[in-house]
Design a protein around this motif. Sequence first.
Motif, short mmCIF file in Angstrom:
data_model
loop_
_atom_site.label_atom_id
_atom_site.label_comp_id
_atom_site.label_asym_id
_atom_site.label_seq_id
_atom_site.Cartn_x
_atom_site.Cartn_y
_atom_site.Cartn_z
N ALA A 1 -5.87 33.60 -7.00
CA ALA A 1 -6.20 33.34 -5.34
C ALA A 1 -6.31 34.59 -4.63
O ALA A 1 -6.24 35.83 -5.03
N ARG A 2 -7.18 34.46 -3.70
CA ARG A 2 -7.39 35.50 -2.77
C ARG A 2 -6.15 35.93 -1.96
O ARG A 2 -5.61 34.96 -1.25
N MET A 3 -5.58 36.89 -1.85
CA MET A 3 -4.40 37.18 -1.23
C MET A 3 -4.79 37.58 0.46
O MET A 3 -5.69 38.15 0.70
N GLY A 4 -4.14 36.68 0.95
CA GLY A 4 -4.05 36.73 2.65
C GLY A 4 -3.15 38.01 3.19
O GLY A 4 -2.66 39.09 2.67
N GLN A 5 -2.64 37.65 4.51
CA GLN A 5 -1.65 38.43 5.05
C GLN A 5 -0.38 37.93 4.99
O GLN A 5 0.03 36.91 4.54
N VAL A 6 0.58 38.78 5.26
CA VAL A 6 1.99 38.57 5.41
C VAL A 6 2.50 38.97 6.58
O VAL A 6 2.38 39.93 7.38
N VAL A 7 3.31 37.76 7.20
CA VAL A 7 4.10 38.06 8.49
C VAL A 7 5.55 37.95 8.55
O VAL A 7 5.94 36.89 7.80
N LEU A 8 6.43 38.79 8.69
CA LEU A 8 7.73 38.80 8.55
C LEU A 8 8.16 38.60 10.23
O LEU A 8 8.16 39.44 11.17
N ILE A 9 9.22 37.75 10.21
CA ILE A 9 9.96 37.27 11.58
C ILE A 9 11.31 37.08 11.79
O ILE A 9 11.85 36.74 11.29
N GLY A 10 11.67 38.37 12.50
CA GLY A 10 13.16 38.49 12.83
C GLY A 10 13.91 39.01 11.42
O GLY A 10 14.97 38.38 11.00
N THR A 11 13.14 39.62 10.40
CA THR A 11 13.78 39.75 8.95
C THR A 11 14.50 41.09 9.05
O THR A 11 13.95 42.24 9.54
N PRO A 12 15.77 40.93 8.60
CA PRO A 12 16.54 42.23 8.66
C PRO A 12 16.28 43.23 7.44
O PRO A 12 17.00 43.32 6.43
N ASN A 13 15.23 44.01 7.27
CA ASN A 13 14.63 44.75 6.51
C ASN A 13 15.50 45.78 6.11
O ASN A 13 15.50 46.38 5.03
N LYS A 14 16.27 46.03 7.10
CA LYS A 14 17.27 47.24 6.96
C LYS A 14 18.61 46.74 6.92
O LYS A 14 19.82 47.56 7.05
N GLY B 1 14.03 34.87 4.78
CA GLY B 1 12.62 34.53 4.02
C GLY B 1 11.69 35.46 4.14
O GLY B 1 11.17 35.51 3.08
N GLY B 2 11.90 36.69 5.00
CA GLY B 2 10.92 37.87 4.95
C GLY B 2 11.43 38.70 3.70
O GLY B 2 10.52 39.20 3.16
N LEU B 3 12.71 38.84 3.18
CA LEU B 3 13.01 39.47 2.25
C LEU B 3 12.55 38.76 0.82
O LEU B 3 12.29 39.47 -0.23
N VAL B 4 12.84 37.39 0.83
CA VAL B 4 12.48 36.57 -0.42
C VAL B 4 11.10 36.88 -0.39
O VAL B 4 10.49 37.02 -1.70
N ILE B 5 10.05 36.87 0.37
CA ILE B 5 8.73 37.13 0.23
C ILE B 5 8.45 38.66 -0.11
O ILE B 5 7.75 38.90 -1.04
N ARG B 6 9.09 39.56 0.20
CA ARG B 6 9.05 41.01 -0.25
C ARG B 6 9.33 41.14 -1.64
O ARG B 6 8.57 41.92 -2.39
N ASP C 1 23.16 51.05 1.49
CA ASP C 1 22.89 51.07 0.11
C ASP C 1 22.85 49.78 -0.61
O ASP C 1 22.11 49.31 -1.45
N LYS C 2 23.94 48.72 -0.07
CA LYS C 2 24.07 47.53 -0.64
C LYS C 2 23.01 46.54 -0.11
O LYS C 2 23.01 45.46 -0.34
N SER C 3 22.25 46.81 1.03
CA SER C 3 21.30 46.05 1.73
C SER C 3 20.22 45.51 0.74
O SER C 3 19.48 46.52 0.16
N LEU C 4 20.02 44.03 0.75
CA LEU C 4 18.99 43.76 -0.04
C LEU C 4 17.56 44.24 0.47
O LEU C 4 16.77 44.72 -0.21
N GLY C 5 17.26 44.36 1.53
CA GLY C 5 16.13 45.09 2.42
C GLY C 5 16.14 46.46 2.06
O GLY C 5 14.89 46.86 1.64
#
Length: 259
Positions: free
Chosen positions: A131-144, A113-118, A172-176
């Motif tokens: 809209a006013r942009m707020g904060q972003v929290v990524l929880i346990g996201t496999p960013n790499k 879900g964190g990658l979806v948001i990114r 290189d094939k990683s979505l993150g």
Amino acid sequence: MCKKLAKKVTATIVKGMILCAVLHLMGCANSKTDVLIYEPDDELVVLAHGLGRSGWAMWRLAQRLEDAQYKVCRLDYATFGVSVAEALAETRKQIDDCTAQAPKVHFVGHSLGGLVIRAYLHNNQHNLKKARMGQVVLIGTPNKGSELADYLSDSWLMNAAGGITRALVTGDKSLGNKLDALDVNSGLKLGVIAGTKPLALTSARFNGPNDGLVSVASARLSNMSDFIAIEVSHSQMRYNAEVAEQTVRFLQTAHFKHE
């Protein structure tokens, strides 16, 4: 020869056990988003679930966010048997629908879900101008990416699961790794929560602290505004009270509470 064959068979069995356990932890996805009506001072949290999950899987975290006086839109999208492009197109539509009338928008994503948001914020942040942009929290996201996904990458079940699943590998094939960094210079505040409680079945696949599916190193981002590690396993992050408390704290202040 017999030893090599036995080793290969053992490795296949272990991979099968790990994959079955992971799939059991994941559950299934539905296809429904919440319908919300906003007041002028309402703040919305777009809540994105992980691989193989559904919006229902995020119910406890959603409840805690609502208790903190946030409106919550739980995304609900398929992740098995779909391509990356298909998943991102579906989530883009759902996010656009959720945020169309929202006065202020925050984003919270668990795991995939964190990658979806990114991906959404990189490609569609212009849709949030009203809209006013707020904060972003990524929880346990496999960013790499995930080392566990690397280990399972040659499994036929992994390949059958579809493009999203295969995109969770490292390299290189990683979505993150394919996603550009979020533009924090625009004022966007990005918080990252990582888990440090490993699983006995998967611990051998990691060289450092991890939550059983994602390493702490993978969760980190160079441009994050704040970071905190919590002793919780990957799947339990959605239910953990401290994770919820730290998420709310970041949404309110753009900082986690550090002892």
